[in-house]
Design a protein around this motif. Structure first.
Motif, PDB file in Angstrom:
ATOM      1  N   ILE A 268       0.866  -1.172   0.000  1.00  0.00           N
ATOM      2  CA  ILE A 268       0.000   0.000   0.000  1.00  0.00           C
ATOM      3  C   ILE A 268       0.906   1.227   0.000  1.00  0.00           C
ATOM      4  CG2 ILE A 268      -1.794   1.253   1.258  1.00  0.00           C
ATOM      5  CD1 ILE A 268      -2.642  -1.419   2.492  1.00  0.00           C
ATOM      6  N   GLN A 269       0.906   1.954  -1.106  1.00  0.00           N
ATOM      7  CA  GLN A 269       1.632   3.210  -1.304  1.00  0.00           C
ATOM      8  C   GLN A 269       3.079   3.070  -1.777  1.00  0.00           C
ATOM      9  OE1 GLN A 269       0.435   6.025  -1.573  1.00  0.00           O
ATOM     10  NE2 GLN A 269      -1.448   6.104  -0.411  1.00  0.00           N
ATOM     11  N   TYR A 270       3.791   1.992  -1.506  1.00  0.00           N
ATOM     12  CA  TYR A 270       5.232   1.962  -1.761  1.00  0.00           C
ATOM     13  C   TYR A 270       5.612   1.277  -3.070  1.00  0.00           C
ATOM     14  CZ  TYR A 270       5.154   3.523   3.031  1.00  0.00           C
ATOM     15  OH  TYR A 270       4.893   4.245   4.162  1.00  0.00           O
ATOM     16  N   LEU A 271       4.760   1.397  -4.067  1.00  0.00           N
ATOM     17  CA  LEU A 271       5.027   0.789  -5.367  1.00  0.00           C
ATOM     18  C   LEU A 271       6.308   1.348  -5.994  1.00  0.00           C
ATOM     19  CD1 LEU A 271       4.196  -0.989  -7.768  1.00  0.00           C
ATOM     20  CD2 LEU A 271       2.788   0.922  -8.578  1.00  0.00           C
ATOM     21  N   GLY A 272       6.484   2.662  -5.973  1.00  0.00           N
ATOM     22  CA  GLY A 272       7.668   3.274  -6.581  1.00  0.00           C
ATOM     23  C   GLY A 272       8.959   2.818  -5.943  1.00  0.00           C
ATOM     24  N   GLU A 273       8.960   2.690  -4.624  1.00  0.00           N
ATOM     25  CA  GLU A 273      10.165   2.235  -3.935  1.00  0.00           C
ATOM     26  C   GLU A 273      10.510   0.812  -4.340  1.00  0.00           C
ATOM     27  OE1 GLU A 273       8.714   5.644  -1.448  1.00  0.00           O
ATOM     28  OE2 GLU A 273       7.815   4.042  -2.651  1.00  0.00           O
ATOM     29  N   LEU A 274       9.496  -0.056  -4.415  1.00  0.00           N
ATOM     30  CA  LEU A 274       9.754  -1.449  -4.778  1.00  0.00           C
ATOM     31  C   LEU A 274      10.262  -1.560  -6.210  1.00  0.00           C
ATOM     32  CD1 LEU A 274       6.732  -3.301  -3.120  1.00  0.00           C
ATOM     33  CD2 LEU A 274       9.050  -3.024  -2.255  1.00  0.00           C
ATOM     34  N   LEU A 275       9.670  -0.821  -7.125  1.00  0.00           N
ATOM     35  CA  LEU A 275      10.131  -0.859  -8.513  1.00  0.00           C
ATOM     36  C   LEU A 275      11.575  -0.381  -8.616  1.00  0.00           C
ATOM     37  CD1 LEU A 275       7.007   0.504 -10.431  1.00  0.00           C
ATOM     38  CD2 LEU A 275       7.741  -1.867 -10.181  1.00  0.00           C
ATOM     39  N   ALA A 276      11.929   0.643  -7.852  1.00  0.00           N
ATOM     40  CA  ALA A 276      13.305   1.147  -7.876  1.00  0.00           C
ATOM     41  C   ALA A 276      14.287   0.128  -7.324  1.00  0.00           C
ATOM     42  CB  ALA A 276      13.400   2.457  -7.081  1.00  0.00           C
TER      43      ALA A 276
END
Length: 533
Positions: free
Chosen positions: A283-291
């Motif tokens: 929840i919310q941390y999609l950008g961090e995981l993709l990076a």
């Protein structure tokens, strides 16, 4: 002075090379790191494949040889997982090389290859596999001396053929164009007869030239590309096998599964299970995981507005969260922000291990926390370093455009209210990225709370916070966008010196999301806007 070369060991390779690594995007690769002191000679087998030595992968087919200096590193992408990438691996030491003949990596061709293989087999004969320095072959000093001389003769002929221009047949530009086309259009229906006609070649000429350049038939080459692309999707998405088969160009799921197993030794489902890490709902941390090179199985749908590229491969869900639907995704881990209500967090923890991530933390802290949690600490530090370098390049591009000591302020219209950004979100880009200075009022907010996101203000207060340049993030469409654009007619806005002097910028509120991927894009957008100003 002529070079002095000492043969250390030579061995036939019966198994794939050295260290197996996991690449989050490209699947498994074979990797070879040359020692810090020794040189290496690799001779390719029938199986073919691709090599990458610090650049783009390129074909490495039977008959090609690779000379590597000390410390060199290559990655091998085999087209057939069951076959060794190289038939022979020779390790040798260069004690003198004034002319620099062995100073850099070189890809060579020895003709005829059969003679090279015969010579290498003879060098192997005294002790079978001469690969162990701890167990040298049982031969006297004179025999070892003779072996060194014979090996030096092999190296001489390799380099002599290269110097004479015999090591590689001329590549046909038409075939090279076709190869490039296959890498771009692999998902489409490919008609090799049509490609041959467009290259003004007969099908026989086309096949022969293609095999000469790549070491494979056109059909096998295309299949290998499709399998590699399928590996990427299997390792990084939750798409079904049939959909992946279609995306990479296989029209029959069962044929795709058969070809995939022939190439990798695993079914697509087995490969997917073995390559993917824990199944994460975020929840919310999609950008961090993709990076970090991680693709979660699910995220809140609101994230797709900022990261539309992930919408096809990540399951979206809306608020309020349907606990039963989330449970059906069978997650191993759930990440949620600290603003989530306690009872919701407790329900999430009944589905899988649920970890709270501080929503107020800056993006660097988030990346380091998630990197530590998910075994991606190195990748987290690498992203921070890469962003800092990107920001440095952005500041270099803006020299003479954005002056030293110039102040800037970012505002956003959200849910009917106007906010001024502090050091996070848009403020991160302006202050830590581009290098603008915050105004006195914004600085006071940041000093009071270093993790401050934004502060709500009235439109009449705009002059108290505005800097030499101002940025306003507005919704692009809908009722919210219409209401937000009314701010542009408010005296608090159009009376600002930055507006009257042409240093005001209205931006999409998609840039208001605070995640690593958006911050990188935001840097590019700001630079383009300022340069075009």
């Amino acid at each position: 002075m002529p070079p002095i070369v000492q043969l250390i060991r030579i061995r036939p390779l019966m198994d794939p090379l050295i260290d197996k690594e996991r690449n989050s995007e490209a699947g498994p690769r074979e990797a070879l790191s040359a020692s810090s002191e020794d040189h290496h000679l690799l001779v390719a087998t029938e199986s073919g494949g691709w090599i990458a030595a610090g650049g783009a992968p390129r074909p490495f087919a039977r008959g090609r040889c690779l000379l590597l200096p000390p410390g060199a590193r290559i990655e091998w992408l085999p087209t057939d997982a069951s076959a060794p990438p190289c038939k022979y691996w020779v390790q040798f030491k260069v004690e003198q090389d004034d002319a620099g003949l062995f100073a850099s990596p070189a890809e060579l061709r020895f003709e005829p290859l059969s003679r090279l293989e015969a010579d290498l087999r003879e060098l192997l004969s005294p002790g079978g596999d001469n690969g162990s320095p701890e167990q040298p072959p049982p031969e006297d000093g004179l025999a070892r001396f003779h072996r060194h001389i014979r090996f030096q003769a092999i190296l001489y002929e390799l380099l002599a053929q290269q110097s004479a221009g015999r090591q590689e047949p001329e590549s046909d530009p038409a075939i090279e164009q076709i190869i490039s086309y296959l890498h771009q259009a692999y998902s489409e229906e490919i008609e090799f007869d049509r490609l041959a006609q467009e290259a003004n070649l007969s099908r026989w000429q086309y096949d022969r030239m293609f095999r000469t350049i790549t070491g494979q038939s056109p059909a096998r080459y295309l299949s290998a590309i499709r399998i590699e692309e399928a590996k990427k999707l299997l390792a990084s998405s939750s798409l079904r096998v049939g959909e992946i088969a279609s995306r990479v160009g296989f029209r029959d799921e069962f044929y795709f599964s058969r070809r995939f197993r022939q190439s990798t030794g695993l079914s697509p489902s087995e490969y997917q299970a073995s390559r993917q890490g824990p199944r994460i709902i975020s929840i919310q941390y999609l950008g961090e995981l993709l990076a970090l090179g991680i693709r979660p199985i699910g995220t809140n749908s609101a994230m797709f507005a900022a990261l539309p590229e992930a919408a096809d491969a990540v399951r979206g869900f809306d608020e309020p969260y349907d606990i039963r639907a989330l449970s059906e995704l069978r997650p191993d881990l759930i990440l949620y922000p600290s603003y989530i209500e306690r009872q919701v967090a407790e329900r999430l923890s009944r589905i899988a291990t649920a970890v709270e991530i501080d929503w107020s933390a800056d993006v660097y802290t988030r990346m380091l926390r998630l990197g530590e949690l998910l075994g991606k600490a190195v990748e987290a530090k690498q992203w921070i370093a890469a962003y800092e370098e990107k920001a440095k390049n952005a500041r270099r591009r803006l020299q003479g455009i954005a002056g030293d000591g110039e102040t800037a302020t970012a505002f956003v219209y959200h849910s009917g209210d106007l906010y001024v950004y502090a050091g996070h979100h848009f403020g991160h880009t302006l202050y830590r990225g581009i290098g603008f200075k915050p105004t006195r009022r914004v600085q006071a907010i940041m000093e009071q709370d270093r993790n401050a996101k934004w502060v709500r203000i009235e439109p009449s207060e705009l002059p108290e916070y505005a800097g030499d340049r101002v940025f306003l993030a507005l919704p692009e469409t809908g009722f919210e966008g219409e209401r937000g654009r009314k701010l542009l007619n408010h005296s608090g806005w159009y009376g600002l010196p930055a507006v009257t002097e042409g240093r005001a910028y209205v931006m999409s509120d998609m840039w208001a999301n605070y995640n690593p991927i958006t911050l990188e894009k935001h840097l590019d957008e700001i630079v383009c806007r300022l340069i075009a100003d």
